[in-house]
Design an enzyme around this catalytic site. Structure first.
Site, PDB file in Angstrom:
ATOM      1  N   GLU B  90       0.801  -1.229   0.000  1.00 39.49           N
ATOM      2  CA  GLU B  90       0.000   0.000   0.000  1.00 39.49           C
ATOM      3  C   GLU B  90       0.833   1.279   0.000  1.00 39.49           C
ATOM      4  O   GLU B  90       0.513   2.224  -0.709  1.00 39.49           O
ATOM      5  CB  GLU B  90      -0.946   0.035   1.209  1.00 39.49           C
ATOM      6  CG  GLU B  90      -2.238  -0.739   1.023  1.00 39.49           C
ATOM      7  CD  GLU B  90      -2.055  -2.232   1.184  1.00 39.49           C
ATOM      8  OE1 GLU B  90      -0.934  -2.653   1.532  1.00 39.49           O
ATOM      9  OE2 GLU B  90      -3.017  -2.970   0.966  1.00 39.49           O
ATOM     10  N   HIS B 159      -9.972  -5.526  10.854  1.00 37.78           N
ATOM     11  CA  HIS B 159     -10.577  -5.351   9.533  1.00 37.78           C
ATOM     12  C   HIS B 159     -11.907  -4.631   9.601  1.00 37.78           C
ATOM     13  O   HIS B 159     -12.715  -4.742   8.687  1.00 37.78           O
ATOM     14  CB  HIS B 159     -10.770  -6.722   8.865  1.00 37.78           C
ATOM     15  CG  HIS B 159      -9.488  -7.348   8.429  1.00 37.78           C
ATOM     16  ND1 HIS B 159      -8.614  -7.931   9.306  1.00 37.78           N
ATOM     17  CD2 HIS B 159      -8.920  -7.464   7.208  1.00 37.78           C
ATOM     18  CE1 HIS B 159      -7.560  -8.396   8.653  1.00 37.78           C
ATOM     19  NE2 HIS B 159      -7.724  -8.126   7.377  1.00 37.78           N
TER      20      HIS B 159
END
Lengths: 394, 367
Positions: B90, B159
């Site tokens: 990322e 998450h």
């Protein structure tokens, strides 16, 4: 390839044929002489996964004189910034580049203004190399309107988009993925140009650098990663920070070249080589063996982790300006006096620019709220006391 | 009962509000339906078609057709130069996206979920959001960071975080959060066309939900304004602000409240930054009571900002303290019963609204 210097507030490319204002005779004709001269680099290039370019570099009197003048200007500019910082006219961070000038000028000699450059916070001379003016530098350092970022950026945030200079970044290592992004965009747009993403030996250990390099290699991006190895990441020597300080090899599957970064001609040769490589075969790493005379920034004396002997040793043996001076004198391209006159001239330009910069006002208070967005949509923004200070963003 | 139904129909015809998902679909049998997923896909498709500078980058967006199938068909249509599968890095690919935006391209960077955006957050904030300001306007960054945000179902603490308040606190960013298909399509198109960095927070659980859509919506020029909230349900007794999935919960709560004679106004914020303070303010001045609903952590959340804003602007209009409904102040647990307690439920919103109307059940004894 000449730097702009201050004559008026608008930047103008230097016209070396203009007579000196001091009334001396017309400048020596060698300033336009483009007779090729071949010079050997100080040391041969060391390569990783590629064939090193030749040690013999083609240059000419005009180029050498331009190198001398530009580096002398950069040197004087950085030293003047040191004084301004100590006089508290420059605040916050100020990272000086003196000692490393050869890279800025050598790179510019090998590329065009359509190629992109991005660097970290030691950006004053890189900005000048891209065509920035002394006024823009000093005014920005002092937080004035005439600064290249209108006083809103400061030392670490110089930009010149019209010459493809993308800053000026304060977060160590962040500029490398950004630079690979520029290279991506150049390839996407089919511009046949390259990006030089500069970083230091400290940033060389950053994970995001390897992430960006991996993607650049996968996608064949025309990215040239340049490690300006001045051997100290802030106050930490390279051998204490990197298990492998052979930065030109750290790309693993990406070729690399190690270059004497204090030799402007070696730099030029390496950058030329790198540009050709990047356009054909994707990313390449250049490691510039260089040195900074100042500490990491103006808050760092630079002598707690280095000996004064080391610093003066480099200045004596490897100074980039002295190298070019010796070259010019040994090839009889100019006299000692002529070179000294150039240095005097440069000093005056810097002093004049500082005077002009001091006259430039600080930004208007309303500028606090400008440029938050490119398109503000008429949104409201607030000052510290929102009942007192509010603004509508245009 | 009949009176309530009549009231509902009257309200519908007077205000032409789009009906909320399930119960009222039968009133719009003639209208086309579209899922949020389809809406996002069509927005990406049309913007990529209209502007060759727009490209999509992220994990699994290409050959896999998108981790949540949002980018289905785009690789085939636009090719691997414009739909790029990235490695799972990322920080690297977000930085590359921002660099491409510096040069003038218009990247859409997908995070598989915004939990992973934390790996790239330096690029979102320091490289993207602040650049236009630091450069006094030289470096605008026309990038969109998009992907699912907030809780899904049973995915656990790492998450499930909602990043709305984190990103919305940062000047230089725009933060959009769609609820319906209309929101998804209109706001994504606006985000891609906007010259500033936009954080576009979607919701995985909404991807499969269907909403009725108008002909205007289907036109390729359809776009929603950034910074404008939508009043999903007009009311007069209490204002409920919500965004993303919580809008659905708020609408259901409003139906329940109606049976008890409380007429709730539901505002779908759509834009967290810029926040549509004037719509919220106008609503408070009408209803005099406010419930803020959000999925994310309560401390320093969106509701806190709305409450402060309302107190600053419209204090005299408040007839009751502002109520905040938010996710529980704990990392998201896995066990289904605990997870249910960690996310706002419809009954939480109903209870808070009744409290604000001084109609609640007597409070339990303090523990």
């Amino acid at each position: 390839m000449a730097l702009s210097y201050l004559r008026s507030s608008s930047s103008r490319s230097a016209n070396l044929l203009k007579p000196l204002s001091s009334g001396l005779s017309l400048r020596s004709p060698i300033s336009t002489d483009t007779t090729p001269i071949t010079v050997e680099t100080s040391v041969p290039f060391t390569s990783h996964r590629c064939d090193a370019p030749s040690r013999s570099v083609e240059t000419n009197p005009k180029e050498l004189l331009t190198f001398f003048r530009d580096m002398a200007l950069m040197r004087r500019m950085e030293i003047a910034a040191d004084s301004l910082y100590k006089a508290k006219l420059i605040r916050g961070f100020c990272h000086l580049y003196d000692g490393q000038e050869a890279f800025a000028v050598g790179m510019e000699a090998a590329i065009t203004k359509k190629d992109c450059i991005i660097t970290a916070y030691r950006d004053h001379c890189t900005f000048m190399g891209r065509g920035g003016t002394l006024l823009e530098v000093f005014a920005e350092l002092m937080g004035r309107q005439a600064g290249c970022s209108k006083g809103k950026g400061g030392s670490m945030h110089f930009y010149k988009k019209d010459s493809n200079f993308y800053g000026g970044h304060g977060i160590v290592g962040a500029q490398v993925p950004l630079g690979c992004g520029l290279a991506f965009a150049q390839k996407y747009s089919k511009d046949e140009t390259v990006t030089f993403a500069m970083y230091g030996d400290g940033a060389a250990n950053q994970g995001q650098l390897f992430e960006a390099l991996n993607i650049s290699a996968l996608w064949d991006l025309p990215a040239i990663l340049v490690c300006e190895n001045n051997h100290y990441g802030m106050g930490t020597a390279e051998w204490r920070a990197a298990k492998s300080p052979a930065y030109y090899k750290r790309g693993d599957y990406v070729p690399g070249l190690k270059v004497d970064g204090m030799d402007a001609l070696a730099v030029k040769q390496a950058c030329k080589f790198a540009k050709e490589h990047a356009l054909k075969s994707g990313p390449i790493i250049l490691e510039m063996d260089t040195y900074r005379y100042h500490g990491h920034s103006m808050s760092d004396p630079g002598s707690t982790y280095r000996t004064r002997d080391e610093i003066s040793g480099v200045r004596q043996e490897r100074d980039p300006i002295e190298r070019i001076r010796k070259l010019i004198l040994s090839h009889d391209l100019a006299s000692e006096k002529e070179l000294k006159d150039i240095e005097k001239e440069v000093r005056k330009e810097v002093d004049d620019a500082i005077t002009r910069a001091k006259e430039s006002p600080m930004p208007e208070p309303s500028k606090l709220f400008t440029n938050v967005y490119a398109k503000g949509l008429g949104v409201e923004s607030f000052g510290a006391d929102r009942k007192e200070v509010r603004a509508t963003l245009p | 009962m009949f009176g309530v139904v009549k009231q509902k129909m009257l309200r519908l015809s007077l205000t032409q509000i789009r009906p909320a998902v399930s119960a009222l679909r039968s009133y719009s049998s003639a209208a086309k339906q579209m899922t949020v997923r389809e809406a996002l896909n069509s927005a990406l498709d049309e913007e990529m078609s209209a502007d060759p500078k727009v490209f999509l980058m992220g994990e699994e967006v290409g050959e896999y057709q998108g981790a949540y199938k949002i980018s289905k068909g785009l690789l085939e249509k636009y090719g691997p130069e414009r739909v790029l599968d990235t490695p799972i890095t990322e920080a690297g690919f977000a930085g590359i996206g921002v660099g491409a935006a510096y040069y003038g391209l218009k990247p859409v960077v997908e995070f598989m979920t915004f939990n992973f955006s934390m790996q790239a957050i330096d690029h979102i904030i320091n490289s993207a959001a602040k650049s236009n300001y630091m450069s006094a306007g030289q470096m605008s960054v026309p990038i969109v960071f998009r992907g699912p945000n907030g809780a899904a179902a049973g995915v656990g603490a790492q998450h499930s975080q909602c990043y709305a308040s984190w990103y919305a606190s940062c000047p230089g960013l725009k933060v959009l959060m769609p609820y319906s298909s209309e929101d998804a399509r209109g706001l994504l198109k606006a985000a891609i066309r906007d010259p500033d960095p936009v954080v576009f927070l979607e919701n995985e659980l909404l991807y499969g939900e269907s909403f009725p859509v108008s002909d205007e919506f289907l036109d390729s020029s359809f776009c929603l304004p950034i910074g404008k909230a939508k009043i999903e349900r007009v009311g007069k007794d209490v204002t409920i602000t919500a965004f993303s999935k919580m809008v659905g919960h708020a609408l259901k709560a409003a139906e329940i409240l109606e049976k008890d004679g409380i007429d709730a106004e539901v505002i779908n914020l759509r834009s967290i930054r810029p926040l549509d303070r004037s719509t919220i303010s106008a609503s408070i001045r009408k209803t005099n009571r406010l419930i803020t609903v959000e999925e994310g952590f309560p401390q320093h959340g969106v509701g806190a900002e709305i409450c402060a804003s309302v107190v600053e602007e419209s204090f005299a209009y408040l007839d009751a303290p502002v109520e905040r409904i938010a996710g529980a102040d704990v990392p998201m647990p896995y066990a289904a019963n605990l997870e249910r307690m960690a996310v706002p439920q419809v009954e939480d919103i109903v209870r808070a609204a009744k409290r604000a109307c001084y109609r609640s059940e007597p409070l339990a004894a303090v523990a």
